[in-house]
Design a protein around this motif. Structure first.
Motif, short mmCIF file in Angstrom:
data_model
loop_
_atom_site.label_atom_id
_atom_site.label_comp_id
_atom_site.label_asym_id
_atom_site.label_seq_id
_atom_site.Cartn_x
_atom_site.Cartn_y
_atom_site.Cartn_z
N LEU A 148 1.38 -1.23 0.11
CA LEU A 148 0.12 -0.28 -0.11
C LEU A 148 0.93 1.48 -0.28
O LEU A 148 0.45 2.03 -0.68
CB LEU A 148 -0.98 -0.11 1.33
N CYS A 149 1.96 1.58 0.94
CA CYS A 149 2.83 2.32 0.98
C CYS A 149 2.99 2.66 -0.45
O CYS A 149 3.56 3.59 -0.85
CB CYS A 149 3.69 1.76 1.85
N THR A 150 3.78 1.81 -1.19
CA THR A 150 4.53 1.76 -2.24
C THR A 150 3.77 2.65 -3.48
O THR A 150 3.94 3.08 -3.95
CB THR A 150 5.70 0.61 -2.53
N ALA A 151 3.03 1.58 -3.02
CA ALA A 151 1.93 2.21 -4.33
C ALA A 151 1.31 3.78 -4.39
O ALA A 151 1.63 4.71 -5.24
CB ALA A 151 0.39 1.31 -3.98
N ARG A 152 1.44 4.31 -2.77
CA ARG A 152 1.05 5.62 -2.96
C ARG A 152 2.27 6.42 -2.61
O ARG A 152 1.78 7.37 -3.67
CB ARG A 152 0.66 5.46 -1.61
N ALA A 153 3.59 5.84 -3.12
CA ALA A 153 5.08 6.42 -2.84
C ALA A 153 4.62 6.72 -4.27
O ALA A 153 5.39 7.37 -4.52
CB ALA A 153 5.47 5.88 -1.79
N MET A 154 4.32 6.06 -5.29
CA MET A 154 4.47 6.08 -6.19
C MET A 154 3.81 6.28 -7.42
O MET A 154 3.86 7.95 -8.48
CB MET A 154 5.31 4.61 -7.44
N GLY A 155 2.67 6.66 -6.50
CA GLY A 155 1.04 7.90 -7.73
C GLY A 155 1.12 8.57 -7.00
O GLY A 155 0.58 9.72 -7.50
N GLU A 156 2.13 9.79 -5.82
CA GLU A 156 1.84 11.12 -4.87
C GLU A 156 2.07 11.86 -6.13
O GLU A 156 2.71 11.84 -7.64
CB GLU A 156 2.74 10.83 -4.42
N PHE A 157 0.70 12.92 -6.19
CA PHE A 157 1.34 13.75 -7.36
C PHE A 157 0.42 15.32 -6.75
O PHE A 157 2.20 15.93 -7.00
CB PHE A 157 -0.54 14.07 -7.98
N GLY A 158 0.48 15.49 -5.41
CA GLY A 158 -0.59 16.93 -5.48
C GLY A 158 0.67 17.36 -4.71
O GLY A 158 1.04 18.24 -4.41
N ALA A 159 1.34 16.54 -3.35
CA ALA A 159 2.43 17.03 -2.37
C ALA A 159 3.68 17.36 -3.17
O ALA A 159 4.35 18.38 -2.84
CB ALA A 159 2.59 15.80 -1.03
N VAL A 160 4.26 16.30 -4.03
CA VAL A 160 4.77 16.70 -4.99
C VAL A 160 5.38 17.54 -6.25
O VAL A 160 6.25 18.22 -6.47
CB VAL A 160 5.22 14.74 -5.85
N SER A 161 3.99 17.44 -5.83
CA SER A 161 4.03 18.90 -7.63
C SER A 161 3.72 20.04 -6.62
O SER A 161 4.88 21.35 -7.37
CB SER A 161 2.32 19.14 -7.74
N VAL A 162 4.21 20.39 -5.43
CA VAL A 162 4.56 21.84 -4.53
C VAL A 162 5.74 22.16 -4.52
O VAL A 162 5.99 23.31 -4.90
CB VAL A 162 2.63 21.67 -3.43
N VAL A 163 6.53 20.76 -4.08
CA VAL A 163 8.05 20.65 -4.13
C VAL A 163 8.91 20.14 -5.11
O VAL A 163 9.62 20.44 -4.92
CB VAL A 163 7.94 20.23 -2.42
N SER A 164 8.13 20.41 -5.55
CA SER A 164 8.96 19.62 -7.16
C SER A 164 9.56 20.72 -8.11
O SER A 164 11.00 20.70 -8.07
CB SER A 164 7.95 18.89 -8.18
N GLY A 165 8.60 21.73 -7.90
CA GLY A 165 9.33 22.97 -9.46
C GLY A 165 9.55 22.30 -11.05
O GLY A 165 9.72 23.22 -11.68
N HIS A 166 9.14 21.16 -10.86
CA HIS A 166 8.62 20.45 -12.22
C HIS A 166 10.21 20.94 -13.04
O HIS A 166 10.04 21.47 -14.81
CB HIS A 166 7.46 21.22 -13.06
#
Lengths: 274, 305
Positions: free
Chosen positions: B212-230
């Motif tokens: 469950l942890c891996t599935a969520r970690a690979m799919g996370e969008f919102g949180a990563v989007s804020v800190v990523s800088g794209h």
């Protein structure tokens, strides 16, 4: 006092608890505290201006309204899906059962673009509908229904499985129709679990971002959700404003978490009493 | 397509519905799931292959996509072990010992589930960003957390924080302390007890939490989007890469990358279903916040990605 005995025999209590608290503090509690402290640096007027401007108020209405509608749809159909999976047999049932968890496993961005492609004006589903779904508030409801789908099914399903058949037999023997038995005997037993699942789906939908932004169209005052307001304030380097809106959402989310815990406690007591 | 009644024949007369009611209910339930679940799943693959296999393959092997895939795996490969160690430690303390404030601690572990992913990203910007608490210090030492890989990893750790702990706590509570106590009394060291008694007992629950942890970690969008800088090729995870391609109207490539994430999600579901069959729990998948009193041990959490 089995616990006190165990404390003396088993090793590692201090190490495990110490590490868990340190990690919880560093990863979760201190960063969350930073958010509240940042919000306190604003004057009350500035805080109010950030969290209660007409555009932000419109996002609260959409976010909470669409989340509520999505959770209601999931409560009705989630109960039906749980019922069908527990009580009836049909071909492919195990596969359907396994796939119910798909919204938990599928990245939200993928869900977002797939639903948008389907419900757009020229999409597989959208072209047959007489009204627009994608890029309207209705699209937000569709996305929030998708991501909340497993919650009600997975909370109601185990309770329904544990339900004894003899109470239903008793009701039937006493002359109740099947519908009366459902309404008076089965439904009250499922109600706490149903309410818990509903609240979880609602709480999850309120914070959702990834699946919604693709299908919503993000028109200010019409189809903009609150998490998007936080993002756009951040992009304008308005950190204090973003934090103020975040604090409003956090307080509401914590209230929901508290409510879920209370419901579970109530539901647990109901199940033990039953 | 015959409908079979599950309950014994004698009972079925009074405690089940007429055939036509059953069939209608099954049809309505399946129609709902088809519309909201199966068709979106099919649509991902249909859209990905619309322009042929050549375009599909090209979208996956171009350098930016490969960098995004690598970063996605990296974030998961760091976040999952971190949360695994925390999960075991927290579950050991909570399940095997009595102490004051235990229920508060259990609730605090759930906090990240109640927080919007966007806010999960925001909190790290406030701590490590240019205007944050440690921003000036980090800049002095030429370290980057926000808009860099460490921020992405941190945000992933935050959103997947509770998964393994919540899986293990009810399981280890149900197992009690007798076996471990016996091992210690018989002279085993703490580590021997953990590797030979505790770990074999919790292995399926642990694996379930890891999935469950891996599935969520690979799919996370919102949180990563804020800190990523794209930044393409550098700070884009696969879900963020999907977004960029989609916003450039490069739909075939966006859905090609999305189909990789979908396949990973389906693999996770398959492993999860396999574990459920192994442990003979008919429905180990309860949603988050389901550990309160009266809950069946081994029931799992699943928070969407």
């Amino acid at each position: 006092m089995a616990g006190t005995g165990a404390r003396y025999v088993l090793p590692g209590f201090r190490l495990a608890l110490g590490y868990a608290l340190l990690y919880l503090g560093l990863i979760v509690l201190i960063p969350l505290a930073a958010t509240f402290l940042k919000a306190f640096t604003l004057s009350w007027d500035a805080f109010w201006a950030a969290v209660a401007s007409p555009r932000v108020l419109a996002t609260y209405r959409l976010t909470f309204g669409a989340a509520l509608l999505g959770a209601v749809i999931n409560a009705v159909f989630g109960l039906l899906v749980a019922w069908v999976l527990v009580r009836y047999a049909f071909p492919g049932k195990r596969l359907v059962d396994a796939l119910v968890d798909l919204p938990f496993a599928l990245p939200t961005a993928v869900a977002g673009i797939a639903l948008t492609a389907l419900y757009a004006g020229n999409g597989w589903i959208g072209q047959y509908l007489p009204f627009k779904v994608a890029f309207t508030p209705l699209g937000v409801v569709v996305a929030l229904t998708f991501i909340g789908l497993p919650f009600v099914v997975r909370t109601v399903q185990p309770v329904l499985e544990d339900l004894e058949h003899d109470v239903e037999e008793a009701a039937a023997v006493l002359g109740a129709s099947r519908w009366q038995t459902f309404r008076r005997v089965i439904f009250p037993a499922l109600a706490p679990a149903l309410l818990t699942g509903f609240t979880m789906a609602f709480a999850r939908a309120v914070g959702e971002y990834g699946s919604v932004i693709f299908i919503a169209g993000n028109v200010p005052m019409v189809s903009e959700i609150t998490p998007l307001i936080i993002i756009s304030k951040l992009e304008q380097y308005d950190y204090a404003g973003a934090t103020a809106v975040a604090v409003v959402m956090l307080v509401l989310s914590f209230a929901l978490l508290l409510l879920i815990n209370l419901l579970q406690w109530w539901s647990g007591r109901r199940r033990i009493a039953a | 397509m015959s409908t079979v009644i599950l309950s014994p024949p004698l009972v079925s007369e009074t405690t089940t519905e007429p055939r036509w009611v059953q069939r209608t209910l099954i049809a309505v339930a399946l129609a709902f799931l088809t519309l909201f679940l199966f068709v979106p799943l099919l649509a991902v693959f249909a859209e990905a292959l619309k322009k042929g296999l050549g375009v599909y393959w090209a979208a996956l092997v171009e350098p930016d996509a490969r960098a995004a895939i690598q970063l996605t795996f990296l974030a998961a490969a760091v976040a999952v072990p971190f949360n695994l160690v925390f999960g075991v430690a927290a579950a050991w303390a909570i399940a095997k010992f009595e102490f004051r404030g235990k229920s508060v601690l259990t609730t605090l572990i759930d906090l990240p589930f109640a927080v919007s992913p966007v806010i999960a990203g925001l909190v790290y910007v406030l701590v490590f960003g240019a205007h944050g608490w440690f921003g000036p210090w980090l800049a002095e030492h030429d370290l980057k957390v926000i808009f860099a890989v460490p921020g992405i990893v941190l945000a992933t750790v935050f959103v997947t924080f509770p998964f393994i702990a919540r899986e293990l706590i009810p399981l280890m509570q149900a197992q009690g302390t007798e076996e471990e106590e016996a091992a210690i009394v018989l002279g085993a060291s703490g580590w021997q007890m953990f590797w030979r008694v505790t770990l074999p007992n919790i292995k399926w629950g642990l694996l379930y939490g890891v999935i469950l942890c891996t599935a969520r970690a690979m799919g996370e969008f919102g949180a990563v989007s804020v800190v990523s800088g794209h930044i393409r090729g550098l700070t884009n995870t696969l879900p963020l890469h999907v977004e960029i391609l989609y916003n450039e109207y490069n739909f075939a490539a966006a859905f090609a990358c999305a189909s990789v994430l979908t396949l990973l999600a389906l693999v996770m579901l398959a492993v999860k279903t396999f574990i459920e069959w192994q442990t003979r729990h008919p429905h180990p998948a309860a949603p988050p916040a389901a550990t309160a009193a009266g809950d069946t041990p081994g029931r799992a959490v699943g928070d969407p990605a």
